[in-house]
Scaffold this motif. Structure first.
Motif, PDB file in Angstrom:
ATOM      1  N   UNK A 191      30.534  29.778  70.195  1.00  0.00           N
ATOM      2  CA  UNK A 191      29.657  30.477  71.144  1.00  0.00           C
ATOM      3  C   UNK A 191      28.481  31.128  70.407  1.00  0.00           C
ATOM      4  N   UNK A 192      28.768  31.750  69.285  1.00  0.00           N
ATOM      5  CA  UNK A 192      27.703  32.384  68.501  1.00  0.00           C
ATOM      6  C   UNK A 192      26.714  31.346  67.984  1.00  0.00           C
ATOM      7  N   UNK A 193      27.226  30.224  67.510  1.00  0.00           N
ATOM      8  CA  UNK A 193      26.347  29.176  66.982  1.00  0.00           C
ATOM      9  C   UNK A 193      25.328  28.760  68.031  1.00  0.00           C
ATOM     10  N   UNK A 194      25.791  28.495  69.235  1.00  0.00           N
ATOM     11  CA  UNK A 194      24.881  28.033  70.288  1.00  0.00           C
ATOM     12  C   UNK A 194      23.974  29.152  70.787  1.00  0.00           C
ATOM     13  N   UNK A 195      24.484  30.382  70.811  1.00  0.00           N
ATOM     14  CA  UNK A 195      23.659  31.538  71.172  1.00  0.00           C
ATOM     15  C   UNK A 195      22.527  31.700  70.159  1.00  0.00           C
ATOM     16  N   UNK A 196      22.848  31.529  68.886  1.00  0.00           N
ATOM     17  CA  UNK A 196      21.843  31.702  67.829  1.00  0.00           C
ATOM     18  C   UNK A 196      20.803  30.588  67.825  1.00  0.00           C
ATOM     19  N   UNK A 197      21.137  29.441  68.425  1.00  0.00           N
ATOM     20  CA  UNK A 197      20.195  28.329  68.481  1.00  0.00           C
ATOM     21  C   UNK A 197      19.067  28.588  69.478  1.00  0.00           C
ATOM     22  N   UNK A 198      19.324  29.501  70.419  1.00  0.00           N
ATOM     23  CA  UNK A 198      18.323  29.702  71.472  1.00  0.00           C
ATOM     24  C   UNK A 198      17.834  31.151  71.588  1.00  0.00           C
ATOM     25  N   UNK A 199      18.392  32.054  70.796  1.00  0.00           N
ATOM     26  CA  UNK A 199      18.003  33.459  70.939  1.00  0.00           C
ATOM     27  C   UNK A 199      17.871  34.124  69.574  1.00  0.00           C
ATOM     28  N   UNK A 200      16.809  34.900  69.408  1.00  0.00           N
ATOM     29  CA  UNK A 200      16.544  35.560  68.120  1.00  0.00           C
ATOM     30  C   UNK A 200      17.616  36.581  67.761  1.00  0.00           C
ATOM     31  N   UNK A 201      18.212  37.214  68.766  1.00  0.00           N
ATOM     32  CA  UNK A 201      19.255  38.195  68.473  1.00  0.00           C
ATOM     33  C   UNK A 201      20.524  37.509  67.965  1.00  0.00           C
ATOM     34  N   UNK A 202      20.753  36.292  68.439  1.00  0.00           N
ATOM     35  CA  UNK A 202      21.857  35.506  67.894  1.00  0.00           C
ATOM     36  C   UNK A 202      21.604  35.156  66.436  1.00  0.00           C
ATOM     37  N   UNK A 203      20.371  34.806  66.126  1.00  0.00           N
ATOM     38  CA  UNK A 203      20.002  34.513  64.736  1.00  0.00           C
ATOM     39  C   UNK A 203      20.155  35.756  63.868  1.00  0.00           C
ATOM     40  N   UNK A 204      19.789  36.909  64.426  1.00  0.00           N
ATOM     41  CA  UNK A 204      19.905  38.166  63.681  1.00  0.00           C
ATOM     42  C   UNK A 204      21.373  38.438  63.328  1.00  0.00           C
ATOM     43  N   UNK A 205      22.254  38.220  64.302  1.00  0.00           N
ATOM     44  CA  UNK A 205      23.673  38.449  64.056  1.00  0.00           C
ATOM     45  C   UNK A 205      24.207  37.492  62.992  1.00  0.00           C
ATOM     46  N   UNK A 206      23.813  36.236  63.059  1.00  0.00           N
ATOM     47  CA  UNK A 206      24.213  35.258  62.041  1.00  0.00           C
ATOM     48  C   UNK A 206      23.735  35.708  60.670  1.00  0.00           C
ATOM     49  N   UNK A 207      22.540  36.282  60.632  1.00  0.00           N
ATOM     50  CA  UNK A 207      21.995  36.792  59.371  1.00  0.00           C
ATOM     51  C   UNK A 207      22.868  37.873  58.763  1.00  0.00           C
ATOM     52  N   UNK A 208      23.402  38.765  59.575  1.00  0.00           N
ATOM     53  CA  UNK A 208      24.315  39.811  59.080  1.00  0.00           C
ATOM     54  C   UNK A 208      25.586  39.187  58.504  1.00  0.00           C
ATOM     55  N   UNK A 209      26.106  38.185  59.212  1.00  0.00           N
ATOM     56  CA  UNK A 209      27.344  37.537  58.769  1.00  0.00           C
ATOM     57  C   UNK A 209      27.165  36.791  57.451  1.00  0.00           C
ATOM     58  N   UNK A 210      25.964  36.356  57.181  1.00  0.00           N
ATOM     59  CA  UNK A 210      25.688  35.675  55.912  1.00  0.00           C
ATOM     60  C   UNK A 210      25.613  36.667  54.747  1.00  0.00           C
ATOM     61  N   UNK A 211      25.429  37.963  55.073  1.00  0.00           N
ATOM     62  CA  UNK A 211      25.268  38.985  54.030  1.00  0.00           C
ATOM     63  C   UNK A 211      26.525  39.841  53.836  1.00  0.00           C
ATOM     64  N   UNK A 212      27.627  39.426  54.413  1.00  0.00           N
ATOM     65  CA  UNK A 212      28.847  40.237  54.341  1.00  0.00           C
ATOM     66  C   UNK A 212      29.263  40.523  52.893  1.00  0.00           C
ATOM     67  N   UNK A 213      29.949  41.650  52.715  1.00  0.00           N
ATOM     68  CA  UNK A 213      30.432  42.046  51.376  1.00  0.00           C
ATOM     69  C   UNK A 213      31.634  41.215  50.920  1.00  0.00           C
ATOM     70  N   UNK A 214      32.260  40.513  51.860  1.00  0.00           N
ATOM     71  CA  UNK A 214      33.547  39.873  51.569  1.00  0.00           C
ATOM     72  C   UNK A 214      33.381  38.350  51.467  1.00  0.00           C
ATOM     73  N   UNK A 215      33.323  37.848  50.239  1.00  0.00           N
ATOM     74  CA  UNK A 215      33.015  36.425  50.044  1.00  0.00           C
ATOM     75  C   UNK A 215      34.004  35.712  49.125  1.00  0.00           C
ATOM     76  N   UNK A 216      35.261  36.147  49.171  1.00  0.00           N
ATOM     77  CA  UNK A 216      36.269  35.532  48.294  1.00  0.00           C
ATOM     78  C   UNK A 216      37.111  34.492  49.024  1.00  0.00           C
ATOM     79  N   UNK A 217      36.738  34.170  50.266  1.00  0.00           N
ATOM     80  CA  UNK A 217      37.571  33.246  51.053  1.00  0.00           C
ATOM     81  C   UNK A 217      36.785  31.956  51.390  1.00  0.00           C
TER      82      UNK A 217
END
Length: 563
Positions: A191-217
Motif C-alpha cells: 500500500x505504501x509503495x503505490x501511495x508513494x508512486x502518486x503522492x509526495x507525502x508517500x515519497x516523504x515517508x519512504x524517505x524516512x524509512x530509508x534513513x532508519x537507524x536499524x540496518x542489521x537485517x
C-alpha cells in the motif's frame, strides 16, 4: 505381458484422459515458468536454511511489478513489536494528503505519553512540543515509542484500527493485543509503495524509512538495492521482525518475522533470508519469455498515461526484449511496446519458434479497423494478437494475400484487406489506382501536365518530394501525385530497366500511347501529350524504347519525330 494386463493399462489411460490431465504435447509446450521455478527453488533453499537456524520464522514476498507472491506461514499471528508504527505513519500521511490533518500542527509531550525502549523523545523534557511531521519522522527513523503513542492518541486508536482493516490488515489489535502477520505487513508495504508512486507525502515517508537507524537485517542481506524498511524487536522476548520495500530493478516487498531466536542471531537470520530471497528474485526477473494470462493490453509507453495500441491473445507466448519496471518490453511489428507483468506469466524456456534476427522493415501498414494478427497466412489460422484501429506496424514481405510481420519475435501475418500499406522511404513501387492519372514535369516550381498513367500499372519510384513521387522519364525526371497511387510492397514487374542514358530525343506529333511491349497483346502503360519530348534508349524495328518510371516502354515510330 498378457492380454488382460494390456487391456487394464489401456483402460487406465482412458480414465486419465477423461479426468482432463494435460497431454504430453502441453507438457512439452509449457516449460516451467520462471515464477514456478522461483517458488520451488526458493522454498527448497529457505526450508533448508530455516531447519538449521531453528526458532519460528514466517515470511511473505510480493513482486511489486508483477504481484507474484511467495509465503511461508505468512498468515500466522505473531507479535508486531514496532512494525505497528508503519501503518500508523501511513495513516497520518494519507490523512495529510487528504487535508484532514496538518503536519505542521504541534503536539505536546505529556507525562502519560512516556514509554521506555527505543526513541529519543524519552530523553527530552515533558512539555516539549513537536510537529506531527517531526513525530512521524522520529517514529520511522528512530522507532520512537513516545512519538508513536502521541500520534496514535491524535488520530484515535479505533480510527487507526479501522484504517488497518480498510487497507486489508487482518490482525488489527486483535483483543487489544499488538499482533500482526507477515501477510499484513506486506499488505502495508504494498500500500505504501503505490501511495508513494502518486503522492509526495508517500515519497516523504519512504524517505524516512530509508534513513532508519536499524540496518542489521533486510538491508544487510540485500546488496545493490536501496531498502525502505521498518523493524520491530523485543530482545527479552526473542522477537525480531522486519518489513521493507526493496527498490531493486523490479521492486518487491518482503516481511520476515522471527521468534525464539537469540537477539543477535535473529538479525543475521533475517539478513541471510533476505539475501536468499533477493537472489531468487533476480533470477526470476531474468525471464526471456512471457505467456498472456488473458487478452493482455499492449501499450505504446511503459510510464505516464498508458495508451493501448494492441492486445495479446490468451495463452500465446512472446519473447521479452527488455524489463521496464512493472512492464515487459516486446517488439511488436518492429516497434517497442509494453505489457504489464501482472498480465502475463514469465518463462525461462519455451519450445515456440522465435526469430534469431528481427525481420526487415520493408514497409509499414496502418490498421483500417481492429486487425487480427495470425500465426500463419491462412483464413483459419490461430489469432496471436490484435492491433487497434489506426495503429501502424512494420512489414517484411507478402505471402499470398497476407503481410508478413513480427510480433514478440514470432513470424505472424495480417490480411491485406485489414490494413493499408503506407508510403515510406523503403517503398520503391507504386500502383496507379485510377484511370488517366496525371504525369507532370516541373517548370519553375510549377507542375505541368505532360501525360497520364494507366490504372493497374505498377511503376518504380526514385524518391518522393512533398505529395509527389519522383520517377524516371527518359533521361530526365517526372512526377506523379501520391493521391492517385497505392504503395506496393513487392511485386515482379516485367521489363524493368535502370538505364537512363539516352541515344537521342524524340518529339511526339500526337497524343501517344506507351506500350509494355512491341507485341499485339501489349498493355498500355501511359499516354504522353502531343508536342512533348522524351529521350529514347534504343530503336527496335518500328519501335522506340523509352524508360518510363523504371519500365521499358514502346512508342511507335510513326507517332513521333526525331529531335
Amino acid at each position: 505381458m498378457n492380454f488382460k494386463k494390456i487391456i487394464s493399462i489401456f483402460i487406465a489411460f482412458l480414465i486419465i484422459l477423461q479426468l482432463g490431465l494435460p497431454s504430453w504435447t502441453v507438457f512439452a509446450a509449457d516449460a516451467p515458468s520462471a515464477y514456478q521455478t522461483f517458488n520451488k527453488n526458493l522454498s527448497k533453499e529457505l526450508n533448508s536454511y530455516i531447519k538449521k537456524s531453528g526458532g519460528t520464522i514466517t515470511l511473505e514476498y510480493r513482486d511489486l511489478t508483477s504481484s507474484e507472491e511467495f509465503n511461508l506461514n505468512s498468515n500466522k499471528m505473531m507479535s508486531a513489536a514496532s512494525t505497528i508504527k508503519l501503518p500508523l505513519a501511513m495513516y497520518i500521511m494519507e490523512l495529510a494528503a487528504n487535508k484532514k490533518i496538518n503536519l505542521n500542527e504541534k503536539l505536546t509531550y505529556k507525562r502519560h505519553h512516556y514509554y521506555g525502549g527505543s526513541g529519543v523523545i524519552q530523553f527530552q523534557k515533558v512539555g516539549s512540543k513537536y510537529t506531527i511531521r517531526d513525530l512521524v519522522q522520529k517514529s520511522m527513523i528512530h522507532s520512537d515509542n513516545i512519538a508513536f503513542i502521541m500520534l496514535r492518541e491524535k488520530v484515535g486508536r479505533q480510527n487507526f484500527v479501522n484504517y488497518m482493516k480498510k487497507i486489508g490488515g487482518k490482525y488489527a489489535y486483535p483483543n487489544g493485543k499488538n499482533m500482526t502477520s507477515s501477510n499484513d505487513l506486506v499488505i502495508y508495504a504494498n500500500h505504501l509503495y503505490h501511495f508513494s508512486q502518486k503522492n509526495e507525502l508517500g515519497k516523504e515517508l519512504v524517505g524516512y524509512l530509508k534513513k532508519t537507524d536499524f540496518n542489521t537485517t533486510i538491508p544487510k542481506g540485500i546488496k545493490g538495492a536501496e531498502t525502505a524498511h521498518k523493524v520491530g524487536m523485543i530482545p527479552m522476548s526473542k522477537i525480531y521482525n522486519d518489513v521493507g520495500i526493496i527498490y531493486d530493478t523490479n521492486p518487491f516487498a518482503l516481511a520476515i518475522m522471527t521468534n525464539n531466536i537469540e537477539y543477535k542471531k535473529s538479525q543475521k537470520v533475517i539478513a541471510d533470508i533476505a539475501a536468499i530471497v533477493h537472489k531468487h528474485h533476480k533470477t526470476k526477473n531474468k525471464a526471456l519469455f512471457v505467456k498472456a494470462k488473458g487478452a493482455a493490453a499492449v501499450f505504446e509507453k511503459p510510464t505516464g498515461t498508458l495508451v493501448q495500441v494492441a492486445s495479446l491473445s490468451k495463452g500465446e507466448t512472446y519473447k521479452v526484449s527488455a524489463h521496464k519496471g512493472n512492464m515487459y518490453e516486446i517488439l511488436f511489428g518492429g516497434k517497442k511496446v509494453y505489457i504489464k507483468k501482472s498480465d502475463v506469466t514469465s518463462y525461462a524456456k519455451t519450445d515456440v519458434d522465435f526469430l534469431k534476427n528481427s525481420l526487415k522493415k520493408n514497409g509499414v501498414i496502418k490498421a483500417r479497423t481492429k486487425v487480427t494478427i495470425k500465426k500463419s497466412a491462412s483464413e483459419n489460422s490461430k489469432i496471436i494478437a490484435m492491433l487497434n484501429k489506426g495503429q501502424t506496424i512494420n512489414v517484411d514481405s507478402m505471402k499470398g494475400d497476407y503481410y508478413k510481420v513480427e510480433i514478440g519475435q514470432r513470424i505472424s501475418y495480417v490480411h491485406k484487406n485489414q490494413a493499408d500499406l503506407q508510403f515510406t522511404n523503403s517503398i520503391k513501387q507504386f500502383e496507379i489506382k485510377k484511370d488517366n492519372s496525371l504525369l507532370y514535369k516541373k517548370v519553375k516550381d510549377q507542375y505541368i501536365k505532360i501525360g497520364t498513367l494507366n490504372k493497374g500499372q505498377v511503376f518504380l519510384r526514385l524518391t518522393e518530394t512533398g505529395n509527389y513521387h519522383v520517377i524516371q522519364y527518359g533521361s530526365s525526371k517526372a512526377f506523379v501525385a501520391k493521391s492517385s497511387t497505392l504503395p506496393v510492397l513487392s511485386t515482379k514487374i516485367s521489363g524493368t530497366t535502370s538505364q537512363t542514358q539516352s541515344e537521342g530525343t524524340i518529339k511526339l506529333q500526337n497524343d501517344t500511347q506507351v506500350y509494355s511491349s512491341s507485341k499485339d497483346t501489349a498493355s498500355t502503360l501511359a499516354t504522353i501529350n502531343k508536342e512533348e519530348t522524351i529521350g529514347y534508349l534504343s530503336i527496335s524495328g518500328e519501335w522506340y524504347k523509352i524508360n518510363i518510371a523504371g519500365r521499358i516502354g514502346y512508342v511507335k515510330i510513326q507517332d513521333l519525330e526525331l529531335e
